[in-house]
Enzyme design. Sequence first.
Site, PDB file in Angstrom:
ATOM      1  N   MET A  18      -1.323  -0.076  -0.153  1.00 41.11           N
ATOM      2  CA  MET A  18      -2.632   0.415   0.269  1.00 41.11           C
ATOM      3  C   MET A  18      -2.629   0.790   1.748  1.00 41.11           C
ATOM      4  O   MET A  18      -3.217   1.796   2.151  1.00 41.11           O
ATOM      5  CB  MET A  18      -3.695  -0.646  -0.011  1.00 41.11           C
ATOM      6  CG  MET A  18      -3.977  -0.869  -1.486  1.00 41.11           C
ATOM      7  SD  MET A  18      -5.243  -2.127  -1.776  1.00 41.11           S
ATOM      8  CE  MET A  18      -6.698  -1.297  -1.121  1.00 41.11           C
ATOM      9  N   LEU A  19      -1.975  -0.028   2.593  1.00 42.45           N
ATOM     10  CA  LEU A  19      -1.931   0.278   4.020  1.00 42.45           C
ATOM     11  C   LEU A  19      -1.082   1.518   4.305  1.00 42.45           C
ATOM     12  O   LEU A  19      -1.389   2.279   5.231  1.00 42.45           O
ATOM     13  CB  LEU A  19      -1.404  -0.919   4.816  1.00 42.45           C
ATOM     14  CG  LEU A  19      -2.365  -2.100   4.956  1.00 42.45           C
ATOM     15  CD1 LEU A  19      -1.716  -3.247   5.726  1.00 42.45           C
ATOM     16  CD2 LEU A  19      -3.663  -1.683   5.637  1.00 42.45           C
ATOM     17  N   ASN A  20      -0.011   1.734   3.514  1.00 48.41           N
ATOM     18  CA  ASN A  20       0.754   2.980   3.631  1.00 48.41           C
ATOM     19  C   ASN A  20      -0.153   4.168   3.355  1.00 48.41           C
ATOM     20  O   ASN A  20      -0.146   5.174   4.088  1.00 48.41           O
ATOM     21  CB  ASN A  20       1.911   3.014   2.631  1.00 48.41           C
ATOM     22  CG  ASN A  20       3.032   2.066   2.954  1.00 48.41           C
ATOM     23  OD1 ASN A  20       3.712   1.581   2.053  1.00 48.41           O
ATOM     24  ND2 ASN A  20       3.260   1.765   4.230  1.00 48.41           N
ATOM     25  N   ARG A  52       4.477  -7.325  -0.526  1.00 46.22           N
ATOM     26  CA  ARG A  52       4.827  -6.011  -1.059  1.00 46.22           C
ATOM     27  C   ARG A  52       6.293  -5.927  -1.459  1.00 46.22           C
ATOM     28  O   ARG A  52       6.646  -5.244  -2.424  1.00 46.22           O
ATOM     29  CB  ARG A  52       4.490  -4.924  -0.033  1.00 46.22           C
ATOM     30  CG  ARG A  52       5.197  -5.036   1.331  1.00 46.22           C
ATOM     31  CD  ARG A  52       4.541  -4.059   2.300  1.00 46.22           C
ATOM     32  NE  ARG A  52       5.170  -3.979   3.609  1.00 46.22           N
ATOM     33  CZ  ARG A  52       4.861  -4.766   4.635  1.00 46.22           C
ATOM     34  NH1 ARG A  52       3.977  -5.732   4.486  1.00 46.22           N
ATOM     35  NH2 ARG A  52       5.448  -4.595   5.817  1.00 46.22           N
ATOM     36  N   GLU A  79       9.614  -6.934   7.880  1.00 47.59           N
ATOM     37  CA  GLU A  79       9.468  -5.736   8.693  1.00 47.59           C
ATOM     38  C   GLU A  79       9.258  -6.141  10.151  1.00 47.59           C
ATOM     39  O   GLU A  79       9.015  -7.315  10.468  1.00 47.59           O
ATOM     40  CB  GLU A  79       8.279  -4.910   8.180  1.00 47.59           C
ATOM     41  CG  GLU A  79       7.982  -3.616   8.928  1.00 47.59           C
ATOM     42  CD  GLU A  79       9.154  -2.642   8.974  1.00 47.59           C
ATOM     43  OE1 GLU A  79      10.139  -2.950   9.701  1.00 47.59           O
ATOM     44  OE2 GLU A  79       9.085  -1.592   8.323  1.00 47.59           O
ATOM     45  N   ARG A 119      13.735  -0.089  -0.225  1.00 48.84           N
ATOM     46  CA  ARG A 119      12.457  -0.246   0.461  1.00 48.84           C
ATOM     47  C   ARG A 119      11.399  -0.516  -0.612  1.00 48.84           C
ATOM     48  O   ARG A 119      11.501  -0.036  -1.743  1.00 48.84           O
ATOM     49  CB  ARG A 119      12.089   1.016   1.237  1.00 48.84           C
ATOM     50  CG  ARG A 119      10.813   0.848   2.059  1.00 48.84           C
ATOM     51  CD  ARG A 119      10.330   2.156   2.660  1.00 48.84           C
ATOM     52  NE  ARG A 119       9.051   1.954   3.345  1.00 48.84           N
ATOM     53  CZ  ARG A 119       8.232   2.940   3.698  1.00 48.84           C
ATOM     54  NH1 ARG A 119       8.545   4.199   3.430  1.00 48.84           N
ATOM     55  NH2 ARG A 119       7.087   2.676   4.304  1.00 48.84           N
ATOM     56  N   HIS A 120      10.378  -1.274  -0.255  1.00 46.96           N
ATOM     57  CA  HIS A 120       9.303  -1.597  -1.196  1.00 46.96           C
ATOM     58  C   HIS A 120       8.549  -0.344  -1.645  1.00 46.96           C
ATOM     59  O   HIS A 120       8.636   0.723  -1.028  1.00 46.96           O
ATOM     60  CB  HIS A 120       8.326  -2.575  -0.531  1.00 46.96           C
ATOM     61  CG  HIS A 120       7.667  -2.010   0.696  1.00 46.96           C
ATOM     62  ND1 HIS A 120       6.590  -1.146   0.646  1.00 46.96           N
ATOM     63  CD2 HIS A 120       7.955  -2.165   2.007  1.00 46.96           C
ATOM     64  CE1 HIS A 120       6.238  -0.804   1.868  1.00 46.96           C
ATOM     65  NE2 HIS A 120       7.054  -1.404   2.715  1.00 46.96           N
ATOM     66  N   GLY A 121       7.760  -0.484  -2.711  1.00 49.47           N
ATOM     67  CA  GLY A 121       6.913   0.611  -3.176  1.00 49.47           C
ATOM     68  C   GLY A 121       5.743   0.856  -2.234  1.00 49.47           C
ATOM     69  O   GLY A 121       5.428   0.027  -1.371  1.00 49.47           O
ATOM     70  N   LYS A 122       5.065   1.965  -2.416  1.00 47.42           N
ATOM     71  CA  LYS A 122       3.951   2.343  -1.546  1.00 47.42           C
ATOM     72  C   LYS A 122       2.787   1.369  -1.682  1.00 47.42           C
ATOM     73  O   LYS A 122       2.452   0.934  -2.777  1.00 47.42           O
ATOM     74  CB  LYS A 122       3.482   3.754  -1.900  1.00 47.42           C
ATOM     75  CG  LYS A 122       2.527   4.355  -0.884  1.00 47.42           C
ATOM     76  CD  LYS A 122       2.240   5.811  -1.221  1.00 47.42           C
ATOM     77  CE  LYS A 122       1.392   6.467  -0.137  1.00 47.42           C
ATOM     78  NZ  LYS A 122       1.128   7.899  -0.451  1.00 47.42           N
TER      79      LYS A 122
END
Length: 261
Positions: free
Chosen positions: A47-49, A92, A119, A42-45
């Site tokens: 701003m929207l996360n 991302r 996604e 899974r991608h890194g964290k």
Amino acid sequence: MKTHKIILVLVFFFGITLGITAQKSKKEPIAENKIVTFYIARHGKTMLNTLDRVQGWSDAPLTPEGIEVAQFLGRGLRGIDFKAAYTSDLGRARQTANIVLTTKGDKKIPITETEGLRETNFGSYEGDLNSKMWGDIALYLHYQNTDDLFANVKMKGVKESLKVVKILDKLNMAEDYEEVRTRTQNTLKTIAEKEAASGGGNIFMVGHGMSIGMMLSNITGVEVATSHMANASVCKVVYENGKFTILSFGDMSYVEKGKIK
């Protein structure tokens, strides 16, 4: 006498033809399918996360924390030789793949982007607060609150929730469970067949938490219980003789390994 000569000519002709065919078959052997091992992260964290907003086809760059965890993953994957890398075409995922491979020292590994690994599309909820979307889902399904909804959101719950999102979506763009699963599984199978035919090997892939879970949910032929994937966690999946086997799901050990190097 003439018949005898004709027979000799035919034997000679077919002998040459068979010889040419044999030579061609020696020069062009049929490629054997080999084992393909996927490391699906899974991608890194982002701003929207961090802002707890809905992030499907909408996008945001990685935060400093997201960059760091991608670097940890890159260090943790050292020692594994990757033949190729695939990523969603969302920024991302692409950013994560580049950071991981650069940190690992695999700058020359080819990266292929594909929209098939995106996604889930949440339609008009894209960019909205997660509490708004999940609150609307809870009300539609007659739960008193989101806590009650989440307590029941397993595989069936995710299917029902995405069905509701599709119904409430004002843009008519949202995807339901089967749409996402079909899209992502078709993409994974196409990549697996291609890489198997070209000799197999280890493949690095970066995708998204919810869609990865749907992609792997019945890839083995039966429904597989999946859980939340933390940022930069890894699913290890093997493809051999046309069949998939899931060895791990949401594994953070590579990140933890990278932290101590």
